[in-house]
Design an enzyme around this catalytic site. Structure first.
Site, PDB file in Angstrom:
ATOM      1  N   CYS A 162       0.852  -1.187   0.000  1.00 50.19           N
ATOM      2  CA  CYS A 162       0.000   0.000   0.000  1.00 50.19           C
ATOM      3  C   CYS A 162       0.889   1.239   0.000  1.00 50.19           C
ATOM      4  O   CYS A 162       1.905   1.294   0.686  1.00 50.19           O
ATOM      5  CB  CYS A 162      -1.000  -0.019   1.148  1.00 50.19           C
ATOM      6  SG  CYS A 162      -0.613   1.011   2.551  1.00 50.19           S
ATOM      7  N   GLU A 163       0.504   2.202  -0.834  1.00 49.40           N
ATOM      8  CA  GLU A 163       1.377   3.365  -1.010  1.00 49.40           C
ATOM      9  C   GLU A 163       1.313   4.322   0.178  1.00 49.40           C
ATOM     10  O   GLU A 163       2.156   5.202   0.293  1.00 49.40           O
ATOM     11  CB  GLU A 163       1.046   4.099  -2.317  1.00 49.40           C
ATOM     12  CG  GLU A 163      -0.276   4.809  -2.325  1.00 49.40           C
ATOM     13  CD  GLU A 163      -0.568   5.447  -3.673  1.00 49.40           C
ATOM     14  OE1 GLU A 163       0.057   5.041  -4.665  1.00 49.40           O
ATOM     15  OE2 GLU A 163      -1.427   6.346  -3.727  1.00 49.40           O
ATOM     16  N   HIS A 164       0.329   4.129   1.049  1.00 50.16           N
ATOM     17  CA  HIS A 164       0.237   5.031   2.206  1.00 50.16           C
ATOM     18  C   HIS A 164       1.194   4.649   3.321  1.00 50.16           C
ATOM     19  O   HIS A 164       1.745   5.510   3.986  1.00 50.16           O
ATOM     20  CB  HIS A 164      -1.197   5.046   2.749  1.00 50.16           C
ATOM     21  CG  HIS A 164      -2.199   5.441   1.722  1.00 50.16           C
ATOM     22  ND1 HIS A 164      -3.291   4.681   1.398  1.00 50.16           N
ATOM     23  CD2 HIS A 164      -2.253   6.522   0.915  1.00 50.16           C
ATOM     24  CE1 HIS A 164      -3.984   5.278   0.454  1.00 50.16           C
ATOM     25  NE2 HIS A 164      -3.372   6.391   0.138  1.00 50.16           N
ATOM     26  N   HIS A 165       1.337   3.347   3.559  1.00 50.93           N
ATOM     27  CA  HIS A 165       2.164   2.890   4.683  1.00 50.93           C
ATOM     28  C   HIS A 165       3.328   2.011   4.235  1.00 50.93           C
ATOM     29  O   HIS A 165       4.137   1.602   5.059  1.00 50.93           O
ATOM     30  CB  HIS A 165       1.303   2.092   5.671  1.00 50.93           C
ATOM     31  CG  HIS A 165       0.137   2.861   6.210  1.00 50.93           C
ATOM     32  ND1 HIS A 165      -1.118   2.790   5.664  1.00 50.93           N
ATOM     33  CD2 HIS A 165       0.048   3.741   7.247  1.00 50.93           C
ATOM     34  CE1 HIS A 165      -1.943   3.583   6.336  1.00 50.93           C
ATOM     35  NE2 HIS A 165      -1.261   4.176   7.302  1.00 50.93           N
TER      36      HIS A 165
ATOM     37  N   GLN B 222      -5.574  -0.317  -3.813  1.00 47.68           N
ATOM     38  CA  GLN B 222      -6.232  -1.468  -4.430  1.00 47.68           C
ATOM     39  C   GLN B 222      -7.123  -1.062  -5.607  1.00 47.68           C
ATOM     40  O   GLN B 222      -7.195  -1.765  -6.619  1.00 47.68           O
ATOM     41  CB  GLN B 222      -7.044  -2.216  -3.359  1.00 47.68           C
ATOM     42  CG  GLN B 222      -7.613  -3.526  -3.866  1.00 47.68           C
ATOM     43  CD  GLN B 222      -8.341  -4.283  -2.773  1.00 47.68           C
ATOM     44  OE1 GLN B 222      -8.001  -4.187  -1.594  1.00 47.68           O
ATOM     45  NE2 GLN B 222      -9.344  -5.043  -3.148  1.00 47.68           N
TER      46      GLN B 222
ATOM     47  N   HIS C  14      -5.487  -5.881   4.081  1.00 44.80           N
ATOM     48  CA  HIS C  14      -4.444  -4.849   4.143  1.00 44.80           C
ATOM     49  C   HIS C  14      -3.768  -4.882   5.513  1.00 44.80           C
ATOM     50  O   HIS C  14      -4.434  -4.672   6.535  1.00 44.80           O
ATOM     51  CB  HIS C  14      -5.070  -3.464   3.920  1.00 44.80           C
ATOM     52  CG  HIS C  14      -5.523  -3.236   2.517  1.00 44.80           C
ATOM     53  ND1 HIS C  14      -4.964  -2.269   1.710  1.00 44.80           N
ATOM     54  CD2 HIS C  14      -6.460  -3.850   1.769  1.00 44.80           C
ATOM     55  CE1 HIS C  14      -5.551  -2.289   0.525  1.00 44.80           C
ATOM     56  NE2 HIS C  14      -6.475  -3.244   0.530  1.00 44.80           N
TER      57      HIS C  14
ATOM     58  N   CYS D  80      -1.975  -2.746   6.809  1.00 44.18           N
ATOM     59  CA  CYS D  80      -2.074  -1.466   7.524  1.00 44.18           C
ATOM     60  C   CYS D  80      -3.371  -1.368   8.316  1.00 44.18           C
ATOM     61  O   CYS D  80      -3.490  -0.538   9.222  1.00 44.18           O
ATOM     62  CB  CYS D  80      -1.916  -0.284   6.557  1.00 44.18           C
ATOM     63  SG  CYS D  80      -3.212  -0.171   5.328  1.00 44.18           S
TER      64      CYS D  80
HETATM   65  N1  LIG Z   1      -8.909   3.522  -0.685  1.00 39.87           N
HETATM   66  C1  LIG Z   1      -7.837   2.901  -0.218  1.00 39.87           C
HETATM   67  N2  LIG Z   1      -7.353   3.271   0.984  1.00 39.87           N
HETATM   68  C2  LIG Z   1      -6.272   2.594   1.430  1.00 39.87           C
HETATM   69  C3  LIG Z   1      -5.644   1.580   0.725  1.00 39.87           C
HETATM   70  N3  LIG Z   1      -4.591   1.130   1.465  1.00 39.87           N
HETATM   71  C4  LIG Z   1      -4.589   1.863   2.586  1.00 39.87           C
HETATM   72  N4  LIG Z   1      -5.603   2.760   2.569  1.00 39.87           N
HETATM   73  C5  LIG Z   1      -6.046   3.756   3.545  1.00 39.87           C
HETATM   74  O1  LIG Z   1      -5.307   4.945   3.470  1.00 39.87           O
HETATM   75  C6  LIG Z   1      -5.722   5.744   4.563  1.00 39.87           C
HETATM   76  C7  LIG Z   1      -4.614   6.664   4.995  1.00 39.87           C
HETATM   77  O2  LIG Z   1      -5.196   7.476   5.968  1.00 39.87           O
HETATM   78  P1  LIG Z   1      -4.382   8.531   6.890  1.00 39.87           P
HETATM   79  O3  LIG Z   1      -5.336   9.096   7.884  1.00 39.87           O
HETATM   80  O4  LIG Z   1      -3.671   9.478   5.978  1.00 39.87           O
HETATM   81  O5  LIG Z   1      -3.268   7.632   7.568  1.00 39.87           O
HETATM   82  P2  LIG Z   1      -3.312   6.919   8.997  1.00 39.87           P
HETATM   83  O6  LIG Z   1      -3.356   7.939  10.077  1.00 39.87           O
HETATM   84  O7  LIG Z   1      -2.162   5.976   9.039  1.00 39.87           O
HETATM   85  O8  LIG Z   1      -4.704   6.149   8.939  1.00 39.87           O
HETATM   86  P3  LIG Z   1      -5.177   4.856   9.730  1.00 39.87           P
HETATM   87  O9  LIG Z   1      -4.821   3.666   8.900  1.00 39.87           O
HETATM   88  O10 LIG Z   1      -6.674   5.033   9.841  1.00 39.87           O
HETATM   89  O11 LIG Z   1      -4.484   4.838  11.056  1.00 39.87           O
HETATM   90  C8  LIG Z   1      -6.206   4.764   5.604  1.00 39.87           C
HETATM   91  O12 LIG Z   1      -7.598   4.934   5.761  1.00 39.87           O
HETATM   92  C9  LIG Z   1      -5.927   3.380   4.979  1.00 39.87           C
HETATM   93  O13 LIG Z   1      -6.868   2.398   5.376  1.00 39.87           O
HETATM   94  C10 LIG Z   1      -6.180   1.229  -0.546  1.00 39.87           C
HETATM   95  O14 LIG Z   1      -5.703   0.339  -1.253  1.00 39.87           O
HETATM   96  N5  LIG Z   1      -7.278   1.920  -0.957  1.00 39.87           N
HETATM   97 ZN   LIG Z   2      -1.760   1.231   4.127  1.00 41.20          ZN
END
Ligand SMILES: Nc1nc2c(ncn2[C@@H]2O[C@H](COP(=O)(O)OP(=O)(O)OP(=O)(O)O)[C@@H](O)[C@H]2O)c(=O)[nH]1
Ligand SMILES: [Zn+2]
Length: 235
Positions: free
Chosen positions: A121-124, A162, A190, A192
């Site tokens: 996942c590109e966020h984490h 995704q 996921h 994360c």
């Molecule tokens: N739509 C989508 N969201 C994703 C995917 N992978 C991770 N995420 C979401 O990306 C979001 C990033 O949210 P942020 O609030 O910026 O980061 P965060 O504080 O780490 O969020 P939490 O995971 O809720 O603790 C989270 O809600 C994740 O669940 C994906 O493949 N698709």
């Molecule tokens: Zn993630």
């Protein structure tokens, strides 16, 4: 109708045109041949050093000692692992398909079900993984079945969300075959959302991308979902 299932694992939106130029064009900075490094002092090698430095920084950041014996090789291992997990950036659709498109005059649905995939996942930069189901209805031309799984692999091995991953797979098949329709359904868990954050093990995210007849005809979509749900009893 053709149904293929890639494995027996237990891992329990719209016309699409984008990112295709990137997918079709091999990366110019590629410098490997048959998996071997071509030039020791190439930009790739510099990138590797930088990635290893970043891992050392992470080790320090968690309060560990990068010089401790057990961690000495960790920067190299972790950098190589990250390279592998993102190796889809170094592939192109054209190379991957390798001309395996056949004019069969076949116009019934082809489905490869249960293709395992692992992505980040590109966020984490944490893994998400599960299975993909890829279907199309040909317009005379068919593609080698393994190529559908290879397309899933190429786009999975990148930093992804995704939804985009699902769409890119559908777009790629649309580009290479110009079929009557394409459908991609992905089910994933996921890390994360499991190992950290909201901590919900057992949660599954399902995404789909439908093109052509799959988008237009309810009956075709129903047929697809029946085939995905159906557990083969003959294997
Ligand atoms: N739509 C989508 N969201 C994703 C995917 N992978 C991770 N995420 C979401 O990306 C979001 C990033 O949210 P942020 O609030 O910026 O980061 P965060 O504080 O780490 O969020 P939490 O995971 O809720 O603790 C989270 O809600 C994740 O669940 C994906 O493949 N698709
Ligand atoms: Zn993630």
């Amino acid at each position: 109708m053709t149904i293929a299932s890639s494995n027996g694992s237990n891992y329990s939106q719209s016309p699409l045109i984008s990112d295709l130029a990137e997918a079709i064009t091999p990366r110019p900075d590629r410098n490997t041949h048959n998996g071997k490094q071509a030039d020791l002092f190439s930009p790739k090698e510099e990138q590797m050093e930088q990635m290893m430095d970043a891992v050392r920084t992470l080790i320090l950041g968690v309060g560990e000692d990068p010089e401790r014996e057990g961690l000495l090789k960790t920067p190299k291992r972790a950098a190589e692992a990250m390279r592998f997990l993102t190796s889809g950036y170094n592939q192109s659709l054209e190379e991957l398909v390798n001309g395996a498109i056949f004019d069969e005059g076949h116009n019934e649905m082809v489905l490869v079900r249960d293709i395992n995939f692992f992505s980040l996942c590109e966020h984490h930069m944490l893994p998400f993984m599960g299975r993909a189901h890829v279907a199309y209805i040909p317009n005379q031309k068919v593609v080698g079945l393994s190529k559908l799984a290879r397309i899933v692999e190429m786009y999975s091995r990148r930093l992804q969300v995704q939804e985009r991953l699902t769409r890119q797979i559908a777009e790629a098949i649309q580009t290479i075959l110009e079929p009557q329709g394409v459908a991609v359904v992905m089910e994933a868990t996921h890390m994360c959302m499991v190992m950290r954050g909201v901590q919900k093990p057992g949660s599954w995210t399902v995404t789909s991308a439908m093109v052509g007849v799959f988008q237009e005809e309810h009956k075709t979509r129903e047929e697809l979902f029946n085939l995905i749900r159906h557990q083969a009893t003959f294997i």
